[in-house]
Design a protein around this motif. Structure first.
Motif, PDB file in Angstrom:
ATOM      1  N   THR B 101       0.865  -1.180   0.000  1.00  0.00           N
ATOM      2  CA  THR B 101       0.000   0.000   0.000  1.00  0.00           C
ATOM      3  C   THR B 101       0.900   1.228   0.000  1.00  0.00           C
ATOM      4  O   THR B 101       2.099   1.119   0.216  1.00  0.00           O
ATOM      5  CB  THR B 101      -0.909   0.050   1.236  1.00  0.00           C
ATOM      6  OG1 THR B 101      -0.090   0.230   2.395  1.00  0.00           O
ATOM      7  CG2 THR B 101      -1.737  -1.219   1.367  1.00  0.00           C
ATOM      8  N   TYR B 102       0.281   2.377  -0.234  1.00  0.00           N
ATOM      9  CA  TYR B 102       1.056   3.620  -0.312  1.00  0.00           C
ATOM     10  C   TYR B 102       0.698   4.560   0.830  1.00  0.00           C
ATOM     11  O   TYR B 102      -0.428   4.570   1.319  1.00  0.00           O
ATOM     12  CB  TYR B 102       0.788   4.311  -1.660  1.00  0.00           C
ATOM     13  CG  TYR B 102       1.449   3.619  -2.818  1.00  0.00           C
ATOM     14  CD1 TYR B 102       2.706   4.002  -3.263  1.00  0.00           C
ATOM     15  CD2 TYR B 102       0.823   2.548  -3.450  1.00  0.00           C
ATOM     16  CE1 TYR B 102       3.327   3.355  -4.319  1.00  0.00           C
ATOM     17  CE2 TYR B 102       1.436   1.892  -4.511  1.00  0.00           C
ATOM     18  CZ  TYR B 102       2.682   2.306  -4.941  1.00  0.00           C
ATOM     19  OH  TYR B 102       3.294   1.653  -5.977  1.00  0.00           O
ATOM     20  N   ARG B 104       0.586   7.835   0.557  1.00  0.00           N
ATOM     21  CA  ARG B 104      -0.433   8.699  -0.040  1.00  0.00           C
ATOM     22  C   ARG B 104      -1.303   7.787  -0.894  1.00  0.00           C
ATOM     23  O   ARG B 104      -0.792   7.021  -1.692  1.00  0.00           O
ATOM     24  CB  ARG B 104       0.246   9.749  -0.928  1.00  0.00           C
ATOM     25  CG  ARG B 104      -0.691  10.755  -1.528  1.00  0.00           C
ATOM     26  CD  ARG B 104       0.068  11.741  -2.413  1.00  0.00           C
ATOM     27  NE  ARG B 104       0.516  11.167  -3.670  1.00  0.00           N
ATOM     28  CZ  ARG B 104      -0.263  10.966  -4.734  1.00  0.00           C
ATOM     29  NH1 ARG B 104      -1.555  11.256  -4.691  1.00  0.00           N
ATOM     30  NH2 ARG B 104       0.221  10.454  -5.849  1.00  0.00           N
ATOM     31  N   THR B 105      -2.604   7.864  -0.690  1.00  0.00           N
ATOM     32  CA  THR B 105      -3.520   6.945  -1.369  1.00  0.00           C
ATOM     33  C   THR B 105      -3.315   6.991  -2.884  1.00  0.00           C
ATOM     34  O   THR B 105      -3.317   8.058  -3.489  1.00  0.00           O
ATOM     35  CB  THR B 105      -4.975   7.330  -1.042  1.00  0.00           C
ATOM     36  OG1 THR B 105      -5.104   7.375   0.368  1.00  0.00           O
ATOM     37  CG2 THR B 105      -5.944   6.308  -1.601  1.00  0.00           C
ATOM     38  N   ARG B 106      -3.104   5.840  -3.460  1.00  0.00           N
ATOM     39  CA  ARG B 106      -2.953   5.726  -4.919  1.00  0.00           C
ATOM     40  C   ARG B 106      -3.974   4.727  -5.438  1.00  0.00           C
ATOM     41  O   ARG B 106      -3.698   3.532  -5.515  1.00  0.00           O
ATOM     42  CB  ARG B 106      -1.547   5.248  -5.285  1.00  0.00           C
ATOM     43  CG  ARG B 106      -0.474   6.293  -5.168  1.00  0.00           C
ATOM     44  CD  ARG B 106       0.838   5.790  -5.767  1.00  0.00           C
ATOM     45  NE  ARG B 106       1.900   6.749  -5.624  1.00  0.00           N
ATOM     46  CZ  ARG B 106       2.103   7.770  -6.444  1.00  0.00           C
ATOM     47  NH1 ARG B 106       1.295   7.956  -7.466  1.00  0.00           N
ATOM     48  NH2 ARG B 106       3.101   8.597  -6.260  1.00  0.00           N
ATOM     49  N   LEU B 107      -5.157   5.238  -5.732  1.00  0.00           N
ATOM     50  CA  LEU B 107      -6.228   4.380  -6.235  1.00  0.00           C
ATOM     51  C   LEU B 107      -6.672   4.895  -7.592  1.00  0.00           C
ATOM     52  O   LEU B 107      -6.421   6.050  -7.932  1.00  0.00           O
ATOM     53  CB  LEU B 107      -7.402   4.370  -5.257  1.00  0.00           C
ATOM     54  CG  LEU B 107      -7.108   3.796  -3.876  1.00  0.00           C
ATOM     55  CD1 LEU B 107      -8.211   4.149  -2.905  1.00  0.00           C
ATOM     56  CD2 LEU B 107      -6.938   2.291  -3.945  1.00  0.00           C
ATOM     57  N   GLU B 174      -7.409   0.981   0.106  1.00  0.00           N
ATOM     58  CA  GLU B 174      -5.960   0.845  -0.122  1.00  0.00           C
ATOM     59  C   GLU B 174      -5.480  -0.494   0.461  1.00  0.00           C
ATOM     60  O   GLU B 174      -4.711  -1.223  -0.168  1.00  0.00           O
ATOM     61  CB  GLU B 174      -5.260   2.045   0.540  1.00  0.00           C
ATOM     62  CG  GLU B 174      -3.790   2.179   0.323  1.00  0.00           C
ATOM     63  CD  GLU B 174      -3.381   2.693  -1.049  1.00  0.00           C
ATOM     64  OE1 GLU B 174      -4.129   3.454  -1.668  1.00  0.00           O
ATOM     65  OE2 GLU B 174      -2.301   2.294  -1.505  1.00  0.00           O
TER      66      GLU B 174
END
Lengths: 347, 274
Positions: B101-102, B104-107, B174
């Motif tokens: 997971t990241y 900072r949200t990376r979706l 995430e």
């Protein structure tokens, strides 16, 4: 059936029936050109809306198809003068265009946003000078007298149906991809390429494949165009026409596939009919025999683009979507959830 | 470059005793003259739960990115299940059972929750030529996506575009993106960041419910979450590994207290960098 599919089907049926009541000029000249421009614009809209790639090289691929057919078919004038039959030339031209799109795609696929735009513009400029300066293939004078297959030459309305069939093929193909695993992956790359790589996707490969696929349809439009037009020169693939394609896509709505043909219709319609309005040609002191000269057409299309962009950032198809939303608010709520906002959320 | 992860798996599995899930051997990362990670060595066995702690700028995320394949180390080797991954790109990791997971949200904001979870599974199995024509409504993957979404209280949002979700829901998703691939090695970068108390509790429960054979590497500033989940803690400071022990040992280690928690801290609720 949803409203979108219903509207497209109705328009499709109308276009099939159009030669029954439309004038030869409207069908054979205006609408055939609209369908061809819509076809090449759809390849750009596909790349942009599903892959996040705003390409300026699609028009080059379109032009290369024309030059390829011209070199293979012509028996006199400039170029290779191979004197081949039109149909095999079409097949070879499509192979060349698809291969060219693969090369451009694979070289551009590792860049994004402004860098991608500039790189594809570079290819467009290279293409312009290549055909202008390499007289073996054309030269700045261009190529003329390129005949279409007899099937189209004998009955010009058949070329309209050819363009309509190719447009339908492109539309259905791009729509099918949208919900396929490949299409979903491509949209994932559009939104978050870094995440997609960490999920196991080969991001440059996906982009390259999409570009190649789009290139095939741009090439198809280019073949139809040379059959319709009978001539091509490097100026027709210069920066001006390259930007015209982007303008068509933006006017129609670069995030909506249908916008490609809608934008082409507005662009061609403005080009043909606004010229006939008396007085427009004399704007700014430029008197051009009381009709709209090319210089003033660019001004008018620029104003039209500005107007549409301000009124509806996602183009004319965005206006239609809003009208539909106003009529059916429930559908609009769902649409908002799946539509990318081209303004990035800034109002 | 085509990389066959099945071959990599076989290669890793065929070397006698089961290899460690993750091995870092003298890993250093240098950006110009700045040494961000300095000769870090680490080994994680199957089912271990490790929290990676350290103040801001300690090099945690860089080390994490080295493991995930987003940053190539200047020196040292990274092995995942016995396979040397040092030079391999990040896209090879899912095939080896790694999910991350990241911070900072990376979706994929334009796609639905279900499509995001679907893509996570598709990425692990690879896009084949038939993916062009097969419909995305793939029963097994859709079912698994639904099960994970329900587990993370996102079951009613399956059709919602991710960009429409709240921050807390996006953080949950995430985690879901990693869990849905059923990973062997789970890398979580500050999963509790920006979550409310209730959401942090739900996150802790989710992590405690992970299958016993899943190996977990967790970067977390929230000590409550980190200490509840981890059975081993390593602390990084200025790129170097300064502590390796249990959660109870880390609380009483004077050096860690001095450079990380602060002398007055240690009540289990302190947060790094504060």
């Amino acid at each position: 059936m949803r409203a979108r599919e219903g509207a497209v089907l109705l328009v499709g049926l109308f276009l099939v029936a159009l030669p029954l009541f439309g004038t030869d000029f409207f069908v054979g000249s205006i609408m055939t050109r609209v369908l061809m421009l819509g076809l090449v614009a759809s390849s750009l809209v596909f790349l942009s809306s599903q892959g996040g790639m705003v390409s300026l090289a699609n028009w080059l691929v379109f032009g290369v198809a024309g030059f390829a057919v011209g070199n293979m078919v012509a028996t006199s004038g400039r170029g290779l003068k191979l004197g081949w039959a039109p149909w095999p030339s079409m097949v070879v031209a499509l192979v060349i265009c698809t291969a060219l799109a693969w090369v451009i795609g694979s070289l551009s696929a590792k860049t994004t946003e402004i860098y991608f735009l500039m790189l594809t513009l570079t290819f467009a400029v290279i293409g312009f000078f290549f055909f202008g300066q390499v007289t073996t293939f054309s030269g700045f004078g261009g190529m003329t007298g390129i005949d279409p297959p007899a099937f189209f030459d004998d009955h010009p309305i058949r070329l309209y149906y050819g363009a309509l069939a190719c447009s339908a093929l492109a539309y259905l193909s791009f729509r099918a991809i949208e919900r396929s695993p490949f299409g979903l992956a491509l949209q994932g790359v559009r939104d978050e390429p870094i995440r997609m790589a960490s999920l196991g996707f080969d991001v440059p490969r996906l982009r390259t494949f999409a570009f190649t696929f789009a290139g095939f349809f741009a090439g198809l439009a280019g073949v139809l165009n040379i059959w319709w037009n009978g001539q091509i020169d490097p100026t027709s693939i210069g920066i001006g026409p390259t930007l015209d394609l982007l303008i068509i896509a933006v006017i129609g709505g670069i995030m909506h596939l249908e916008g490609a043909w809608l934008g082409a219709f507005i662009f061609v319609g403005a080009n043909v009919y606004l010229r006939e309005i008396p007085g427009l040609g004399s704007i700014g002191g430029f008197v051009q025999e009381r009709v709209l000269a090319q210089e003033r057409f660019n001004t008018v299309i620029g104003l039209l683009l500005l107007l549409i962009m301000v009124a509806s950032p996602d183009g004319a198809s965005g206006v239609l979507a809003r009208i539909h939303s106003a009529i059916r608010p429930n559908a609009s709520a769902k649409r908002r959830a799946i539509t990318i906002d081209p303004t990035g959320g800034y109002k | 470059m085509a990389i066959d992860t099945e071959t990599l798996r076989d290669h890793g599995a065929g070397s006698g005793t089961p290899p460690a899930v993750l091995e870092l051997d003298g890993v250093s990362v240098q950006f110009g003259g700045l040494v961000v990670v300095s000769a870090v060595g680490l080994e994680l066995g199957r089912g271990e739960r490790l929290a990676l702690l350290g103040p801001n700028g300690a090099g945690k995320t860089t080390m994490f990115n080295v493991i995930a394949g987003d940053v190539r180390p200047t020196r040292g080797r990274v092995r995942i299940r016995g396979v040397d991954c040092t030079e391999l790109p990040s896209r090879v990791r899912p095939g080896l059972g790694v999910a991350r997971t990241y911070q900072r949200t990376r979706l994929m904001a334009g796609l639905s929750v279900q499509d995001n979870l679907y893509l996570a599974q598709l990425g692990k199995s690879g896009v084949r030529h038939r993916s062009l024509v097969r419909r995305a409504i793939d029963g097994e993957r859709r079912d698994r996506a639904q099960a994970i979404a329900e587990r993370l209280a996102l079951g009613h949002e399956l059709g919602t575009a991710v960009g429409e979700l709240s921050h807390g829901q996006q953080r949950q998703l995430e985690i879901g993106m990693a869990l849905v691939t059923e990973p062997d090695l789970l890398l979580l970068d500050e999963p509790a960041s920006g979550l409310s108390r209730g959401e942090r509790e739900r996150l802790t429960e989710t992590l405690l419910e992970l299958p016993a054979d899943v190996t977990l590497l967790l970067i977390e500033h929230d000590m409550e979450v980190a200490m509840a989940v981890a059975d081993r803690v390593v602390v990084l400071a200025q790129g170097g590994l300064i502590f390796n022990g249990t959660p109870s040992e880390v609380r009483s280690d004077p050096l860690v207290q001095e450079i990380y928690l602060g002398r007055s801290g240690g009540d289990g609720r302190a947060t790094a960098g504060s």
